[in-house]
Design an enzyme around this catalytic site. Sequence first.
Site, PDB file in Angstrom:
ATOM      1  N   ILE B 467       0.830  -1.207   0.000  1.00 44.44           N
ATOM      2  CA  ILE B 467       0.000   0.000   0.000  1.00 44.44           C
ATOM      3  C   ILE B 467       0.869   1.263   0.000  1.00 44.44           C
ATOM      4  O   ILE B 467       0.430   2.330   0.402  1.00 44.44           O
ATOM      5  CB  ILE B 467      -0.969   0.006   1.198  1.00 44.44           C
ATOM      6  CG1 ILE B 467      -0.210  -0.135   2.526  1.00 44.44           C
ATOM      7  CG2 ILE B 467      -1.977  -1.122   1.055  1.00 44.44           C
ATOM      8  CD1 ILE B 467      -1.076   0.111   3.752  1.00 44.44           C
ATOM      9  N   ARG B 631      16.280  -5.170  11.967  1.00 44.81           N
ATOM     10  CA  ARG B 631      16.980  -5.053  10.690  1.00 44.81           C
ATOM     11  C   ARG B 631      16.144  -4.232   9.720  1.00 44.81           C
ATOM     12  O   ARG B 631      14.948  -4.465   9.567  1.00 44.81           O
ATOM     13  CB  ARG B 631      17.247  -6.429  10.102  1.00 44.81           C
ATOM     14  CG  ARG B 631      17.739  -6.367   8.666  1.00 44.81           C
ATOM     15  CD  ARG B 631      18.002  -7.744   8.094  1.00 44.81           C
ATOM     16  NE  ARG B 631      19.371  -8.142   8.342  1.00 44.81           N
ATOM     17  CZ  ARG B 631      19.741  -9.351   8.728  1.00 44.81           C
ATOM     18  NH1 ARG B 631      18.835 -10.272   8.943  1.00 44.81           N
ATOM     19  NH2 ARG B 631      21.003  -9.641   8.910  1.00 44.81           N
ATOM     20  N   GLU B 707       4.050   1.779  11.596  1.00 42.02           N
ATOM     21  CA  GLU B 707       3.315   2.629  12.542  1.00 42.02           C
ATOM     22  C   GLU B 707       4.247   3.494  13.390  1.00 42.02           C
ATOM     23  O   GLU B 707       3.851   4.568  13.834  1.00 42.02           O
ATOM     24  CB  GLU B 707       2.462   1.796  13.505  1.00 42.02           C
ATOM     25  CG  GLU B 707       2.122   0.406  13.083  1.00 42.02           C
ATOM     26  CD  GLU B 707       0.855   0.284  12.252  1.00 42.02           C
ATOM     27  OE1 GLU B 707       0.740  -0.682  11.497  1.00 42.02           O
ATOM     28  OE2 GLU B 707      -0.016   1.164  12.337  1.00 42.02           O
TER      29      GLU B 707
END
Lengths: 191, 740
Positions: B467, B631, B707
């Site tokens: 997205i 990572r 987020e």
Amino acid sequence: MTSSRSAGSGSPIPSREFAVDPSEEPAYPRADAVAVALTLTVNGREQRLLVDSRASLLDTLRDHLGLTGAKKGCDHGQCGACTIHLDGRRVVSCLTLAAQANGRDVVTIEGLGGADGALHPMQQAFIDHDALQCGYCTPGQIMSAVACVREGHAASADDIREFMSGNLCRCGAYLGIAAAIQDAASRMREG
Amino acid sequence: MTIEIIESTQTYPLIGAGIDRVDGPLKVTGAARYPADVDLPNLAHAVLVRSTISAGKIRRIDTASAEAAAGVLAVLTHVNAPRIALGPKSPLGQTPPPPLQDDRIVQYGQYVAIVVAETIEQAAAAARLVQVDYEATDPLLELSDARAIRLENPYGTDLQRGNVSAAFDAADVKFEAGYTTPANTNNPLGLFATVAEWKGDTLTVHDATQWPSNVRPTLATMFGIPESGVRVLAPYVGGGFGAGLRVWPHVVLTVLAARTIGRPVKTVLTRPQMFTGIGHRPNTAQHVKLGAARDGRLLAIDHAGAESVALEDDNFEATTWGTASAYACANVSARDQQVRLNITAPGSMRAPGTAQGNFALESAIDELAYAIGMDPLALRRANYAEIEPQSGLPWSSNALHACYDEGAERFGWSRRAPQPRAMRDGRWLVGYGMASATYPWYQAPCRARVTLSRDGTAYVRSAATDIGTGTYTVMKQLAAETLGLTLDRVTFDLGDSSMPDSPQAGGSGLTIALGSAVYAACRNLVEKCLDVVRRDTREPLHDSSLDDVTAADDGIHRNDDAQLRSSYVEIMARHGLEDVTADGESTPATQEDTGFAPAGAFAAKFVEVRVDADLGLIRVARVVSAIDGGRILNEKLATSQVIGGTVGGIGMALFEETASDPGIGRIANATLADYLVAVNADIPAMEVIFVGAPDRMSPIGVKGVGEIGLVGIAAAIANAVYHATGVRVRDLPITLDRLL
């Protein structure tokens, strides 16, 4: 419905283009189509179209010409995702009726690159600076950015940020967009 | 169980390399095809009609004029719509209730009709001819409404430890305050669109979804057809930020309309419909109590949250969930309550729950720092949770200290004057603020498949979505690295439910789940190649196991003798193979497996704001985000992710508020001119620093950064505004009228 709310009153479209006598107008809004014949140039090619008088230039490009690069993000001229060039100026094609483009020159994102498929310097700069994420606003950003440079509104980073603020990016790629425009502006001036 | 974390093997390591977004060329030329761009022969267009009240029922709905309008093919309402089965539960809760099933209205903007016509203009015009006569009742709209149903511990995430009330009462320093956050609307730029096409009992749906593997079984259940008969396509999605995680009613109605008229149907939501039909970040009311010793040690944390939820829908919005593990504190209570209201259904929006909960907790920590007279960063350091405090287990990774150190250094935190209103630049009051942040670890089962062709190219796929997060790019890098192929020999594809099942692009959990599955598939493919040559003693790699070899330079070589190698092309040619296919799957490790408390990303956010002393204008001047994301597979794209989250956080802090009419519930600012989001001129210089090491919960070591860029920004800005002005704003958004 009273005649004062008929679709004909105050409309910029001459009443002779309506299919029925304005005095017998149905309730607003009209639910019947009125065909408008258009000739316009899109990405260098002449197009002859018969469109609904209510059709926006955006929907016409997308639904009739298959040019889906220009995107619909609001249909109200508030987000800039549908930005195209009309006679060389950036406009939001969702707020432009197709009928208004009659006889005019339209360039969309599909017509920005070279005939050989080479990317426009602005397109390349957007890739280089990762000036996109989901990519939905990107065609509008790029069309707006090219015009921004041509208008002389890309002289400084602050100018770019100001004159690109009509193009929303919800992914938040604004830093990359501003950097890409600064970069491409110098290449466009050289080119 | 110890999970072995992979290391980069290539001479030119692909993992971590900041290669350009691979879908960039398609996106900058307008060639990437989003669901709204799909055209099909004989396609009809649908427009939805929404309720104008928030509660009550439809007394009468008159569709005669609409049905008679030019080009109209069908008008469906609750009167004539077929019954639709309830959708299944997903990990995010119950599927939203099927639309048009009865005459009841439970929210503003609920769909009451779908009008299908030959063209979009005809459908839009006819939709306005549908006349609805309502019997309105008094809607429940406010969190404080005593009549509303309250769900206690609605997510099962409430946590307690120690004795909070006793510790709070005994604390030297006590602080408590209430905080509120308003409804925010996701507003991805891409209008959500669905194109549905039936062929007999098989259904193809192009949809703006973040989760094709959920749409498929959901539609199959709702329409009573086998899952194998449904295909969901979402190769490009114009953003989502959580809005695409559920199967919303417009998707169901489009499928229904297509079945009704026997033609493919396209629905593109309008921007106002994007405010009412695809979820939003619900408003919250929170209360935080902190007790501390004079030296800043936290003795008690009590965090209570109340969040709105729709009358007849579910939403996971664990607002106080992160509080119990945020700091080393012996006495903690964190609990949530959901309040059922006649509001448009909330859903996930970037950092659901955590975005709001972090604002309250990190504002309160800042307020406590001033109450004690301690530097806010020093207070956070003093309460650093060395181990995960709820379970007592070591973290799978935690570089929060490095976030503090490197972020503060880069930002110049030491230049901060301790007192509010002490820094000034001409007419601008200058404020420094910071916040600590984490977003919970999340992983779900995932599958991927890789096919190696005789020309030495690999095709890797999974039913995931990209997205804008960079999934196409990082999975290509990861597959190339694991197979030892150059990038140009690897294609990664996604966005098709007929590919192996993938979890959602959401919860910062896709990269770890999908990356682990792609890694497993690629390792299995190498093993399959070894199987091919195992018994052929003429083969340099005969009798080799996976542990004996390294995949590199478009082939495989033995670790003990790099001369013993074969290219993939050689292996396949010598054994007459057209292609080799391998599957891979990943399942989340648990803390019981690993002995670690799974750690999500950590961050420290540092913000400078400037506030006009006379006018109250607020400008964010710069932001430094120090991120421990484990990572980082592609630093260029991960930086974009974090910057994008920060832009969303600035919007949440200063601009965004979905306003509704009191007593009525109509969304009053449902356009992009009225609902303000950050624009280019609002966005300052930003720096993103990645710190930390690969996380120990998965072989690929990632934690996901979707987020974490947003979390903490609102609190850091509120804290900086207080530092600049001496005015504490506890209710978002922070607008200039609060500062005058």
